[in-house]
Each structure stands twice: as C-alpha cells, then as structure tokens.
Design an enzyme around this catalytic site. Sequence first.
Site, mmCIF file in Angstrom:
data_model
loop_
_atom_site.group_PDB
_atom_site.id
_atom_site.type_symbol
_atom_site.label_atom_id
_atom_site.label_comp_id
_atom_site.label_asym_id
_atom_site.label_seq_id
_atom_site.Cartn_x
_atom_site.Cartn_y
_atom_site.Cartn_z
ATOM 1 N N GLU A 17 -6.360 -10.560 -1.324
ATOM 2 C CA GLU A 17 -7.194 -10.318 -0.135
ATOM 3 C C GLU A 17 -8.671 -10.248 -0.523
ATOM 4 O O GLU A 17 -9.420 -9.406 -0.030
ATOM 5 C CB GLU A 17 -6.761 -9.018 0.557
ATOM 6 C CG GLU A 17 -5.292 -8.998 0.932
ATOM 7 C CD GLU A 17 -4.870 -7.753 1.716
ATOM 8 O OE1 GLU A 17 -5.738 -7.015 2.201
ATOM 9 O OE2 GLU A 17 -3.647 -7.536 1.815
ATOM 10 N N GLU A 42 0.798 -1.233 0.000
ATOM 11 C CA GLU A 42 0.000 0.000 0.000
ATOM 12 C C GLU A 42 0.831 1.284 0.000
ATOM 13 O O GLU A 42 0.591 2.188 0.793
ATOM 14 C CB GLU A 42 -0.961 -0.020 1.204
ATOM 15 C CG GLU A 42 -1.863 -1.239 1.194
ATOM 16 C CD GLU A 42 -2.757 -1.349 2.427
ATOM 17 O OE1 GLU A 42 -2.636 -0.511 3.335
ATOM 18 O OE2 GLU A 42 -3.565 -2.288 2.473
ATOM 19 N N HIS A 91 -10.453 -5.900 -2.457
ATOM 20 C CA HIS A 91 -11.558 -5.729 -1.497
ATOM 21 C C HIS A 91 -12.658 -4.972 -2.236
ATOM 22 O O HIS A 91 -12.551 -3.755 -2.440
ATOM 23 C CB HIS A 91 -11.101 -4.911 -0.293
ATOM 24 C CG HIS A 91 -10.054 -5.580 0.540
ATOM 25 N ND1 HIS A 91 -10.305 -6.695 1.301
ATOM 26 C CD2 HIS A 91 -8.743 -5.294 0.734
ATOM 27 C CE1 HIS A 91 -9.204 -7.061 1.934
ATOM 28 N NE2 HIS A 91 -8.239 -6.230 1.607
ATOM 29 N N ASN A 147 2.060 -5.245 -3.175
ATOM 30 C CA ASN A 147 0.654 -5.518 -2.870
ATOM 31 C C ASN A 147 -0.095 -4.221 -2.591
ATOM 32 O O ASN A 147 0.406 -3.355 -1.858
ATOM 33 C CB ASN A 147 0.617 -6.421 -1.612
ATOM 34 C CG ASN A 147 -0.750 -7.007 -1.327
ATOM 35 O OD1 ASN A 147 -1.355 -7.615 -2.197
ATOM 36 N ND2 ASN A 147 -1.232 -6.839 -0.103
ATOM 37 N N ASP A 174 -12.414 -10.123 -0.985
ATOM 38 C CA ASP A 174 -13.722 -10.204 -0.329
ATOM 39 C C ASP A 174 -14.650 -9.245 -1.066
ATOM 40 O O ASP A 174 -14.189 -8.277 -1.678
ATOM 41 C CB ASP A 174 -13.678 -9.922 1.184
ATOM 42 C CG ASP A 174 -12.931 -8.664 1.572
ATOM 43 O OD1 ASP A 174 -12.784 -7.752 0.724
ATOM 44 O OD2 ASP A 174 -12.503 -8.566 2.735
HETATM 45 O O1 G2I Z 1 -7.723 -3.686 6.280
HETATM 46 C C1 G2I Z 1 -7.883 -4.852 5.503
HETATM 47 C C2 G2I Z 1 -6.573 -5.303 4.917
HETATM 48 C C3 G2I Z 1 -6.099 -4.287 3.893
HETATM 49 N N1 G2I Z 1 -4.864 -4.743 3.276
HETATM 50 C C4 G2I Z 1 -3.803 -5.062 4.177
HETATM 51 C C5 G2I Z 1 -4.242 -6.032 5.249
HETATM 52 O O2 G2I Z 1 -3.212 -6.259 6.170
HETATM 53 C C6 G2I Z 1 -5.474 -5.530 5.960
HETATM 54 O O3 G2I Z 1 -5.828 -6.514 6.932
HETATM 55 C C7 G2I Z 1 -6.401 -5.991 8.098
HETATM 56 C C8 G2I Z 1 -6.762 -7.138 9.008
HETATM 57 O O4 G2I Z 1 -7.753 -7.923 8.379
HETATM 58 C C9 G2I Z 1 -7.322 -6.603 10.318
HETATM 59 O O5 G2I Z 1 -7.499 -7.670 11.252
HETATM 60 O O6 G2I Z 1 -5.466 -5.164 8.712
HETATM 61 C C10 G2I Z 1 -6.008 -4.527 9.861
HETATM 62 C C11 G2I Z 1 -4.988 -3.528 10.355
HETATM 63 O O7 G2I Z 1 -3.721 -4.097 10.439
HETATM 64 C C12 G2I Z 1 -6.356 -5.580 10.902
HETATM 65 O O8 G2I Z 1 -6.997 -4.956 11.984
HETATM 66 C C13 G2I Z 1 -6.390 -5.122 13.207
HETATM 67 C C14 G2I Z 1 -6.950 -4.084 14.163
HETATM 68 O O9 G2I Z 1 -6.591 -2.802 13.664
HETATM 69 C C15 G2I Z 1 -6.380 -4.265 15.492
HETATM 70 O O10 G2I Z 1 -6.950 -3.368 16.390
HETATM 71 C C16 G2I Z 1 -6.600 -5.713 15.959
HETATM 72 O O11 G2I Z 1 -5.945 -5.929 17.195
HETATM 73 O O12 G2I Z 1 -6.701 -6.418 13.694
HETATM 74 C C17 G2I Z 1 -6.085 -6.673 14.913
HETATM 75 C C18 G2I Z 1 -6.307 -8.136 15.278
HETATM 76 O O13 G2I Z 1 -7.671 -8.431 15.285
#
Ligand code: G2I
Length: 456
Positions: free
Chosen positions: A278, A170, A249, A212, A280
């Site tokens: 990714e 990103e 997404h 990515n 969805d």
């Molecule tokens: O935002 C969707 C994706 C966009 N592309 C990059 C990916 O890495 C990203 O994945 C998401 C995860 O699916 C989430 O699970 O990235 C977020 C931010 O890194 C993730 O969210 C985080 C929350 O911000 C945290 O507060 C939480 O502790 O997920 C963590 C674990 O649940």
Amino acid sequence: MIDSCQRDNRPKSTARRRAALALAAVGLLAAGGAVVLPVAASAGTTLGASAAERGRYFGAAVAANKLSDSAYTTILNREFNSVTPENEMKIDATEPQQGQFTFTNADRIVSHARSRGMSVRGHTLAWHSQQPGWMQNMSGSALRQAMLNHVTQVATHFRGQVVAWDVVNEAFADGSTGARRDSNLQRTGNDWIEAAFRAARAADPGAKLCYNDYNTDDWTHAKTQAVYNMVRDFKQRGVPIDCVGLQSHFNSGSPYPANYRTTLSSFAALGVDVQITELDIQNAPADTYRNVVNDCLAVSRCTGITVWGIRDSDSWRADQNPLLFTSSGAKKPAYDAVLAALNGGTTPTTPPTTPPTTGPTTPPPGGSCTATLRDGTRWGDRFNSEVTVSGASNWTVVVAVTPPQKVSATWNGTPSWDSSGNVMTMRSNGSGNVFGFTTMANGNWTRPQVRSCTAS
Ligand code: G2I
C-alpha cells in the site's frame, strides 16, 4: 546465448495492434531463493513493464467507481500490471448482510484487470475494521464461524482470479507491546489468524496467502518483531502462509526507515514472499520512492510493489500528495525516480548455481520476420527472456516453455495462451519490437523456444 526463428510471412488484412497495455502478469511470481543477478534487460517505459523485466509486478489500488474516468483508466492501463481493489473486497462490501454476498464492484475491477493481463491482489478477508454492522455485533464461536464462512465464500468466489490474498489485515497493536490488537475477532481466541489462513487455503489452494499490516517496516519496532515471530511460528507449524505484506504508508510520523531492506530480507529469509502492498509517501519525495524500489529489487523474494492509488486526488491521504501522479495525471519526479530505479542496476550477488540449459539454436526456415531470443536476468527461482523482432512492426511470435515451467509475466506485447499454458502467442501492441517475459523455472532451466514469427 541467442536463439532465432524465421518464418514465411503471410500478410494479414488487419493489423493486430492492441491498446496501451504493455504487460501481462499471468499469475503471481512465486519467488524463491536469494540470488539476484545484474540486469541486462532493456529499459522499460512504464512501471509495469519495467518491474516485469525485473521479475516483479507494479500495482495500484483501484476504486470501482473510478473505472468510468478515462483519465484514470488511461494511466492504470498504461502503467500498472497488478491491481488491488481499494475497498470493494472488504467485509462490509462483500457481505453487507450475513450470508448475502455482493461481488458486483469487486468483479468489475477483477474483470477490468484480468481482461488486460493484470494480476489481482485480494484485500482483505479478515479484518477488525470495515466490518458490516451484523459482524460488529457478534462475538465468540458465532463470530468465529461467521468469519470463517466469509473467508471461505469470498475466496471461493474469486478462486483462480486472485493471485494473492491479504487473508488477515492489521491484527497487531501499535506501540511497544508486540501484542495482538484487541478486537472482536481476537477475542474469539488467539488462533483466529491461523484458522483464517487454513480456510483460505482450502477455498483457493492456488492463491498466495499473505499477512498484511502497517508500521511493520522498521525492523527494530516491536510490532515488526511480533509479526515476524508469528510468521516464523506459522512456518514451523505448517500453517499455510506464503507472503507478508508491508503496507508502507510513510509520512512524517511514520517515516521510511533506514533498515527497511533488513526488514524485507528478514521476512524473506523465513521462506515467504514479501510484497509492498500500500505504498504512499507524504509529499512523494523522489529519493524515498527510489530507496523503496531499490530495497525491493535487492531482495529476490520481494515480488512486487503496489501504490495505494494512482493520482494524488485518488489517495486516502490526498492532502499529503503522496502518489506518483498529480491530480491532473502528470508524472511526478517520484514517478521518474521509480521508473529509473526499476530500469537501473541492482545489488549483484552470487552467480547462479545451475546454468540454464540451451535449447536448439537452429532457426526454422526463414522469411522476413525474425525473432531472436536472449537470456535476461536470472533469479533463484525464475529467469527473464527478451525477444527482438526484426522485419515487421506488426508481428506475432510464438514461444514455448518446457513444463513445469510457467510464464509469470510479460512486457511490451499482448500475450495469449494455448490450453496447456506452455505455448504463448505474443502480438505486438505498439510498444516496439522487443518484448520480454519471466519464466518460473519450477526446477527446469531449459531456455524457451521461439517457434515462429509472423508479420501481419
Ligand atoms: O487507511 C488506509 C489503508 C490502510 N490499510 C488497509 C487499507 O484497506 C486502508 O485503505 C483505506 C482506503 O484507502 C479508504 O478508501 O481504507 C479506508 C477504510 O476502509 C477507506 O476509507 C473508506 C471510508 O472510511 C469510507 O467512509 C468510504 O465510503 O473509503 C470509503 C470509500 O471511499
């Protein structure tokens, strides 16, 4: 062409069935060339097996804290042959304090995946987000050095275990400018991305290195064009890059674009693999999922698809119900559409320029277990083979490929390998009597040899 093998069967005391896994991906498909032939393979019954029959993987983002949820792992182990840790390899997770690395959760996912023959995508080494506090507060050459050290340490830890890395995530801005995203990493100098790729290559020369991003699906968007121009520049200047990840997404504000296939094929034409990393889709419309799969199948260098979570309740956008399984684990119509697309036809193009050479067709002396090898789909760089076993329901079949060929994926059996990596022992795993595998030709199109079939 058919190649058979029969052997004496020495009954074994215990049936060597293995649980749910239907497919093992043994390394990333290094797709090249652009030829996709019509499929002659049998229909698979799981996403991973069906994708492997098309020379591709089908993966899911996985969270370490859900590996103790048996409803979750049942679907994971049954359906998927690739895994991306959802958060566990990010910078804040792996280097929470500068110079102190923590790999426990990431290692759990890697071990879960690899012990079941699934490949692992690494996500992600350098990103403006999910930085630990110490890194957020850094700038300039100190930050550049810290970033490169992070890339080196993490890629080194997982060397040989991760088939593809999202090296940089990103790094481009949304909107119409086509500019880089402003971030502390960007402010270390425009060459931070290529520096990260070079460090990753040095640390793990065997991993495919990907850039990515999201909102890079529509070919006409400035951000897509900007990433395309960067990749073209990297290829021209010899910066090590092997693949582009399109997060994909999709939702009402960022819908699936009609020119998605053009985007995939345009990136592929630069000489990189394309991976949907990714996926969805808001409300999981079956038609849109089907289109995405067919678009990937139409582009030889689109080597795999990862959905960002397993059940709707696992999604980062759970309120949009964007995934293939309901929160209670049931298959949704989108699942059926994806599976059918993976099992269906694809856009036929030109025939292969080099026909596979035929190996010996005389089977060794017989017994009651017979293994018959048929040629399957062929691409510009790889081909499938399918083996039908008769005379036993619990069987062990030994197949050899010719170096420098490499088996990159298998389905409907549990494989193991000799030390050379050229001889595969495939055991029945309850998925029936037809198994298959993808062979990366690496310039040699000799058909694989069935060496033995043993009933147990
Ligand atoms: O935002 C969707 C994706 C966009 N592309 C990059 C990916 O890495 C990203 O994945 C998401 C995860 O699916 C989430 O699970 O990235 C977020 C931010 O890194 C993730 O969210 C985080 C929350 O911000 C945290 O507060 C939480 O502790 O997920 C963590 C674990 O649940």
